[in-house]
Structures are given as structure tokens and as C-alpha cells.
Motif scaffolding. Structure first.
Motif, mmCIF file in Angstrom:
data_model
loop_
_atom_site.group_PDB
_atom_site.id
_atom_site.type_symbol
_atom_site.label_atom_id
_atom_site.label_comp_id
_atom_site.label_asym_id
_atom_site.label_seq_id
_atom_site.Cartn_x
_atom_site.Cartn_y
_atom_site.Cartn_z
ATOM 1 N N PRO A 108 41.404 -45.276 -3.864
ATOM 2 C CA PRO A 108 41.044 -46.483 -3.350
ATOM 3 C C PRO A 108 41.287 -46.529 -1.840
ATOM 4 C CG PRO A 108 42.626 -46.932 -5.103
ATOM 5 C CD PRO A 108 42.292 -45.326 -4.970
ATOM 6 N N GLU A 109 42.749 -46.073 -1.679
ATOM 7 C CA GLU A 109 43.175 -46.016 -0.236
ATOM 8 C C GLU A 109 42.628 -45.382 0.661
ATOM 9 O OE1 GLU A 109 44.853 -44.876 -2.777
ATOM 10 O OE2 GLU A 109 46.803 -45.931 -3.388
ATOM 11 N N ILE A 110 41.718 -44.103 0.414
ATOM 12 C CA ILE A 110 41.147 -43.499 1.112
ATOM 13 C C ILE A 110 39.794 -43.790 1.685
ATOM 14 C CG2 ILE A 110 40.574 -40.933 1.758
ATOM 15 C CD1 ILE A 110 43.091 -40.134 0.048
ATOM 16 N N ALA A 111 39.114 -43.946 2.992
ATOM 17 C CA ALA A 111 37.992 -44.207 3.291
ATOM 18 C C ALA A 111 37.233 -43.068 3.581
ATOM 19 C CB ALA A 111 38.388 -44.908 4.473
ATOM 20 N N ALA A 112 37.650 -41.786 3.998
ATOM 21 C CA ALA A 112 36.941 -40.631 4.111
ATOM 22 C C ALA A 112 37.794 -39.515 4.081
ATOM 23 C CB ALA A 112 36.141 -40.866 5.493
ATOM 24 N N VAL A 113 37.110 -38.314 3.876
ATOM 25 C CA VAL A 113 37.977 -37.196 3.569
ATOM 26 C C VAL A 113 36.979 -36.039 4.253
ATOM 27 C CG1 VAL A 113 38.753 -35.270 2.098
ATOM 28 C CG2 VAL A 113 38.834 -37.714 1.432
ATOM 29 N N SER A 114 37.562 -35.170 5.243
ATOM 30 C CA SER A 114 36.884 -34.026 6.124
ATOM 31 C C SER A 114 37.695 -32.845 6.012
ATOM 32 C CB SER A 114 36.739 -34.800 7.496
ATOM 33 O OG SER A 114 36.124 -33.638 8.149
ATOM 34 N N PRO A 115 37.179 -31.813 5.447
ATOM 35 C CA PRO A 115 37.847 -30.585 5.509
ATOM 36 C C PRO A 115 37.481 -29.926 6.735
ATOM 37 C CG PRO A 115 35.864 -30.322 4.286
ATOM 38 C CD PRO A 115 36.113 -31.920 4.582
ATOM 39 N N VAL A 116 38.650 -29.142 7.372
ATOM 40 C CA VAL A 116 38.371 -28.773 8.829
ATOM 41 C C VAL A 116 39.047 -27.320 8.838
ATOM 42 C CG1 VAL A 116 39.168 -28.879 11.356
ATOM 43 C CG2 VAL A 116 38.652 -30.953 9.858
ATOM 44 N N ALA A 117 38.443 -26.388 9.415
ATOM 45 C CA ALA A 117 38.596 -25.123 9.720
ATOM 46 C C ALA A 117 39.106 -24.923 11.192
ATOM 47 C CB ALA A 117 37.904 -23.841 9.358
ATOM 48 N N SER A 118 40.509 -24.919 11.679
ATOM 49 C CA SER A 118 40.553 -24.955 13.154
ATOM 50 C C SER A 118 41.839 -23.665 13.381
ATOM 51 C CB SER A 118 41.321 -26.186 13.481
ATOM 52 O OG SER A 118 42.426 -26.474 12.847
ATOM 53 N N GLY A 119 41.775 -23.254 14.816
ATOM 54 C CA GLY A 119 42.820 -22.063 15.148
ATOM 55 C C GLY A 119 42.342 -22.072 16.818
ATOM 56 N N PRO A 120 43.315 -21.043 17.209
ATOM 57 C CA PRO A 120 43.115 -20.918 18.469
ATOM 58 C C PRO A 120 41.933 -19.931 19.111
ATOM 59 C CG PRO A 120 44.919 -19.478 17.657
ATOM 60 C CD PRO A 120 44.327 -20.571 16.498
ATOM 61 N N ALA A 121 41.554 -20.077 20.200
ATOM 62 C CA ALA A 121 40.385 -19.261 20.743
ATOM 63 C C ALA A 121 40.212 -19.249 22.224
ATOM 64 C CB ALA A 121 39.134 -19.642 19.911
ATOM 65 N N PHE A 122 39.282 -18.350 22.731
ATOM 66 C CA PHE A 122 39.211 -18.648 24.091
ATOM 67 C C PHE A 122 37.653 -18.668 24.269
ATOM 68 C CE2 PHE A 122 42.945 -15.931 23.773
ATOM 69 C CZ PHE A 122 43.595 -16.507 25.095
ATOM 70 N N ALA A 123 37.335 -19.711 25.105
ATOM 71 C CA ALA A 123 35.979 -20.098 25.638
ATOM 72 C C ALA A 123 35.731 -19.308 26.873
ATOM 73 C CB ALA A 123 35.801 -21.648 25.739
ATOM 74 N N ILE A 124 34.524 -18.461 27.064
ATOM 75 C CA ILE A 124 34.383 -17.576 28.099
ATOM 76 C C ILE A 124 32.857 -17.979 28.478
ATOM 77 C CG2 ILE A 124 34.226 -15.189 29.229
ATOM 78 C CD1 ILE A 124 36.108 -14.628 26.791
ATOM 79 N N ARG A 125 32.931 -18.352 29.964
ATOM 80 C CA ARG A 125 31.415 -18.330 30.570
ATOM 81 C C ARG A 125 31.628 -17.713 32.001
ATOM 82 N NH1 ARG A 125 26.552 -21.032 30.975
ATOM 83 N NH2 ARG A 125 26.235 -21.934 32.967
ATOM 84 N N GLY A 126 30.741 -16.641 32.284
ATOM 85 C CA GLY A 126 31.011 -15.926 33.630
ATOM 86 C C GLY A 126 32.440 -15.501 33.597
ATOM 87 N N ASP A 127 32.919 -15.796 34.884
ATOM 88 C CA ASP A 127 34.322 -15.632 35.188
ATOM 89 C C ASP A 127 35.342 -16.520 34.650
ATOM 90 O OD1 ASP A 127 33.216 -13.252 36.517
ATOM 91 O OD2 ASP A 127 33.147 -14.496 38.530
ATOM 92 N N ALA A 128 35.023 -17.792 34.166
ATOM 93 C CA ALA A 128 35.836 -18.342 33.643
ATOM 94 C C ALA A 128 36.205 -18.432 32.155
ATOM 95 C CB ALA A 128 35.214 -19.994 33.366
ATOM 96 N N ASN A 129 37.695 -18.442 31.838
ATOM 97 C CA ASN A 129 38.147 -18.260 30.744
ATOM 98 C C ASN A 129 39.280 -19.415 30.472
ATOM 99 O OD1 ASN A 129 39.615 -17.233 28.494
ATOM 100 N ND2 ASN A 129 39.310 -15.044 29.080
ATOM 101 N N LYS A 130 38.798 -19.994 29.283
ATOM 102 C CA LYS A 130 39.889 -21.070 28.958
ATOM 103 C C LYS A 130 40.437 -20.988 27.336
ATOM 104 C CE LYS A 130 41.462 -25.317 29.472
ATOM 105 N NZ LYS A 130 42.470 -25.770 30.399
ATOM 106 N N ALA A 131 41.799 -21.346 27.165
ATOM 107 C CA ALA A 131 42.192 -21.244 25.919
ATOM 108 C C ALA A 131 41.745 -22.630 25.139
ATOM 109 C CB ALA A 131 43.563 -21.300 25.906
ATOM 110 N N VAL A 132 41.186 -22.563 24.066
ATOM 111 C CA VAL A 132 40.726 -23.689 23.303
ATOM 112 C C VAL A 132 41.334 -24.017 22.043
ATOM 113 C CG1 VAL A 132 38.685 -23.869 24.867
ATOM 114 C CG2 VAL A 132 38.559 -22.688 22.809
ATOM 115 N N THR A 133 40.701 -24.990 21.385
ATOM 116 C CA THR A 133 41.172 -25.224 19.725
ATOM 117 C C THR A 133 39.736 -25.170 19.254
ATOM 118 O OG1 THR A 133 43.257 -26.423 20.302
ATOM 119 C CG2 THR A 133 42.156 -26.513 18.082
#
Length: 406
Positions: A108-133
Motif C-alpha cells: 500500500p505504501e508503493i505507488a508505482a514500480v519500474s524495472p530499469v536496465a542501466s549501464g555506461p555507454a558512449f553516444a556517437i554522432r559524426g565526430d562527436a563522442n559522449k559518455a552517457v548513461t
């Protein structure tokens, strides 16, 4: 004498009416004190609610994580303990997370539950490279924990196959917009090209530049979790019970449970200190009001010694004299609380007009709860009665003969 009014009330009103100037001044003083208390309480409540809302705009109330891996010593435990190093934590899934999710949804105390799969990655677009979650989510469940759909600045919350939602800061750094493509790669060597379906703004620059939301299955594949989840995010009905709920879940499941209270310990300490200082200020305001009422009533006793003596000579008892001055204190407190409530409403209306950001929107919402006004009014009446106790006792103890002679 009016038959529907008791003697004590008639005498109290007459004494207040005869000393109009003193009565008006003390009523105004009580009113200002009540106004300051109500205004400050409403302002502080609105400010703290806004700060908590902004703090929790990008994080769950409780986050469940797999228990930490502990390195076990080999050989002689006494000697190995001297050289034991903390084991590096790898990305792991929560065991039996589906039954756990279903069980937590019944709390009764919990309003919502959401499973999440998360980890580090790199986002690359052209010459741009960014560390992301990288965060893999079920959008319908996740939106009930963190209202991501309502914080989109462009596009839609779509994280189907080949789609991603990124923050406005990351979009600016990568030069990407809705409909553009970016490539995500992980440390395990997995990679996938995704289309940006939406841009979000959670009000946190770091989150806007770091988080990339994709579908749960996409993240499981990229992070090599094989149908698992790295955390379970919870939203509670009562934020203040987050630490209690986290301890109960940790004790019952063996998982690591981090509440927003523990995660933001310094912030919560600052809020608590602010509440304590506010309560101290309110106490001293009430104390000054009480001394003001008491001083006026003491002066009233001195000025009306003859009238008090005549009333006693006519048969008024000591108990009746005490009630007369206690009623004066209550009336002053009641009138002051009504005036203070009106002043507080005016102050808050002025604040709403003046306290605005550059776009003309209010800095934060301020609402005056009826309970707050009721408590302030009741407190003012009680303070008035308590402040009148000593003057009432003094008036009751006056000797009628000496009072009339004086």
C-alpha cells in the motif's frame, strides 16, 4: 444587561472598548504576528515542496540494486584479511526480479514500480563522442515513477526498437534533433544505431547531458543482461517514509535499497535545519505576542482598580474576575488572528505578483492551507488566554476596599 450575554463577557467587552487605543494596538500587534507566522509557514512550505519536486524530478523515491559482491579470502583468513581488497562491482541483474516487481506492487505504501536496465555507454554522432548513461525502461511504468512524458521539449516518449529519447543538453553537444540518428556502444562491444524520437528536459543539466532512454529489451541486449534488470525504481505515496520502506525491503530481500533521503542526505539536513530555525522564529514571535497581550492587560488592571473594586463590592467573585480578563485575552487573540489571516493573504497575493522569473511565471507555487490558518487562529486565541492568566489572577486578588480607595 443583555440576557443572552454572560456578565463576564459584557464586562470584558466594556473594558476593551474603554481602552480603545490600547486594544487596537495590541490587536494589530497580534495580527502582525499571526500574519508573519502564516506567511512564513506558507512561503517555507512552498519553497521546500518546490525544492523536493525539483530534486526528485530525475530520480526515484527508492532504488533497489543487487547486493554488493564481497571478496572471500583464500587460505588463512587472518592473513588474507590484511591484503583483502574491495572487489570491483560488475553490472549484474536482480535475481527473480519479475516476482519481486509483482509483490512490491501490492504494497500500500508503493505507488508505482519500474524495472530499469542501466549501464555506461558512449553516444556517437559524426565526430562527436559522449559518455552517457544508458537506461532501458518500460515507458508506461517508468512515467509513473518519473514523469518523463510531461517533460519532453520535442518529439514523443517512444522507445521502441531502434528508438531513443535523449536530453536537450546531450542533443546540443551531439548536434542531434528529433529524427536524427546516433550510435550507442557499450564496454562489452555491443553497438546499435538508434533514431532520436524525443528530447527531454528534467530541469537538471547533468541529467539532460547524460541520460539516454531506450526500450528495456534494447538495453538488455546492449548491456548483456540477458532479460535481467540492474535496478527497480519505486515511487511512494508518502515521500517522508522512503527510508522506512527502503529498510523494510532491504531486510526482506537482501537487496541494496537506497532512498532519496539517504541519497540526498545533505539536502535533507538543510531542509531539516530550515524547519527547525523556522519553528524557533515562530516560537519567539508567539512569545512576543504573549508578552504584548500580558503587558496591556496588566496596565488595564492597574487603570481599572476602582472599577474592579466596585464589581467585587457588588458581589462579583474572584472566579468571575479571572474569567473577565481571560475573556479579554481570548477576544484580543481572536480579533488579532482574523486580522493576521487577512494580512497574510494580502502578503501572499503580493508575493505571487512580484516573485516571478524572467519569463513572467511564478518562481514556485504557494498555497495557504485552511488548516494552517485554523492552527494560527487557535494558537493566537490560546496565547491570548495564557497571557491573560497573570493579569486575571492579579485582578481577582485585589481587595475591593483598597481598590475603591485607590
Amino acid at each position: 444587561m443583555r440576557p443572552w450575554m454572560p456578565f463576564e463577557l459584557i464586562a470584558a467587552l466594556r473594558f476593551l472598548r474603554e481602552g480603545r487605543t490600547q486594544s487596537v494596538l495590541i490587536v494589530v500587534g497580534v495580527g502582525v504576528g499571526v500574519a508573519v507566522i502564516v506567511f512564513m509557514s506558507a512561503l517555507l512550505s512552498g519553497l521546500q515542496s518546490n525544492l523536493v519536486r525539483r530534486t526528485l524530478s530525475s530520480q526515484a523515491h527508492v532504488v533497489l540494486l543487487p547486493p554488493e559482491e564481497v571478496a572471500r579470502p583464500q587460505g588463512d583468513p587472518a592473513r588474507a584479511a590484511l591484503h583483502l581488497q574491495r572487489q570491483a562491482q560488475r553490472l549484474r541483474s536482480i535475481d527473480q526480479w519479475q516476482p519481486l516487481r509483482d509483490r512490491l506492487q501490492t504494497w500500500p505504501e508503493i505507488a508505482a514500480v519500474s524495472p530499469v536496465a542501466s549501464g555506461p555507454a558512449f553516444a556517437i554522432r559524426g565526430d562527436a563522442n559522449k559518455a552517457v548513461t544508458l537506461l532501458g525502461i518500460d515507458p508506461e511504468r517508468y512515467d509513473r515513477v518519473i514523469p518523463l512524458a510531461g517533460r519532453l521539449s520535442a518529439g514523443e516518449l517512444r522507445v521502441g526498437s531502434g528508438e531513443a529519447v535523449i536530453g536537450i543538453e546531450l542533443a546540443r553537444e551531439l548536434g542531434a534533433g528529433v529524427g536524427d540518428k546516433l550510435r550507442l556502444t557499450t564496454a562489452a562491444g555491443a553497438a546499435e544505431t538508434l533514431t532520436v524520437s524525443g528530447l527531454f528536459d528534467l530541469g537538471n543539466k547533468g541529467v539532460n547531458a547524460r541520460n539516454v532512454y531506450v526500450g528495456l529489451r534494447t538495453a538488455q541486449t546492449l548491456l548483456d543482461l540477458a532479460g535481467g534488470v540492474s535496478s527497480i525504481d519505486l515511487a511512494l505515496h508518502d515521500l517522508d517514509r522512503a527510508e522506512e520502506v527502503a529498510r523494510r525491503i532491504a531486510a526482506g530481500t537482501g537487496l541494496t535499497a537506497d532512498s532519496w533521503i539517504r541519497t540526498n542526505a545533505q539536502f535533507v539536513t538543510a531542509l531539516t535545519s530550515q524547519r527547525v530555525s523556522s519553528n524557533v522564529i515562530r516560537f519567539f514571535i508567539a512569545l512576543s505576542v504573549a508578552f504584548g497581550i500580558a503587558s496591556v492587560l496588566v496596565v488595564s488592571v492597574i487603570q481599572r482598580r476602582r472599577e474592579i473594586g466596585i464589581l467585587r463590592a457588588m458581589g462579583a467573585t474572584q472566579a468571575q474576575m479571572r474569567r473577565i480578563f481571560l475573556l479579554q485575552g481570548a477576544i484580543v487573540g481572536l480579533l488579532g488572528s482574523l486580522l493576521g489571516s487577512a494580512l497574510a493573504w494580502s502578503f501572499l497575493a503580493g508575493w505571487r505578483l512580484l516573485a516571478r522569473d524572467g519569463a513572467g511565471s511564478p518562481l514556485f507555487a504557494i498555497d495557504v492551507e485552511p488548516a494552517l490558518v485554523g492552527i494560527a487562529a487557535g494558537g493566537a486565541g490560546l496565547v491570548g488566554i495564557l497571557a491573560a492568566v497573570l493579569p486575571a489572577r492579579r485582578a481577582a486578588r485585589l481587595d475591593p476596599v483598597e481598590a475603591i480607595r485607590g
